[in-house]
Design a protein around this motif. Structure first.
Motif, PDB file in Angstrom:
ATOM      1  N   SER A  69       0.821  -1.201   0.000  1.00 52.52           N
ATOM      2  CA  SER A  69       0.000   0.000   0.000  1.00 52.52           C
ATOM      3  C   SER A  69       0.863   1.264   0.000  1.00 52.52           C
ATOM      4  N   ASN A  72       2.484   1.701  -3.308  1.00 54.07           N
ATOM      5  CA  ASN A  72       1.496   2.176  -4.272  1.00 54.07           C
ATOM      6  C   ASN A  72       1.350   3.695  -4.161  1.00 54.07           C
ATOM      7  N   LYS A  73       1.345   4.229  -2.949  1.00 51.54           N
ATOM      8  CA  LYS A  73       1.268   5.681  -2.750  1.00 51.54           C
ATOM      9  C   LYS A  73       2.476   6.384  -3.376  1.00 51.54           C
TER      10      LYS A  73
END
Length: 83
Positions: A69, A72-73
């Motif tokens: 996550s 991904n950011k």
């Protein structure tokens, strides 16, 4: 050597993030700094250190879903920075 890390990461997908396994560790170094990354079950482990190869000053682990996550950011930020 990558000249523009932001440009390179902007082209990444989650398949490109640094990861490894206990059998095949992801390993990198730059100017006396070393890092190992591997996943075991649902945790990603990261060890980093300076100077001597094989000596790591710090290590931590986090849930694999959180690791992906956060990457991904970073990829999204790098992609939007060029627009």
């Amino acid at each position: 050597m990558v000249e523009n890390v932001k440009a390179e990461i902007s082209e990444w997908t989650l398949a490109d993030i640094p990861t490894g396994s206990i059998e095949s560790l992801y390993w990198d170094m730059d100017q006396g700094w070393h890092i190992l990354i591997w996943q075991s079950d649902e945790r990603v482990y990261i060890a980093q250190g300076e100077a001597v190869e094989g000596e790591y000053d710090h290590w931590f682990s986090l849930p694999a879903a959180l690791y992906r996550s956060e990457w991904n950011k970073v990829i999204q930020l790098a992609s939007s920075a060029g627009q």
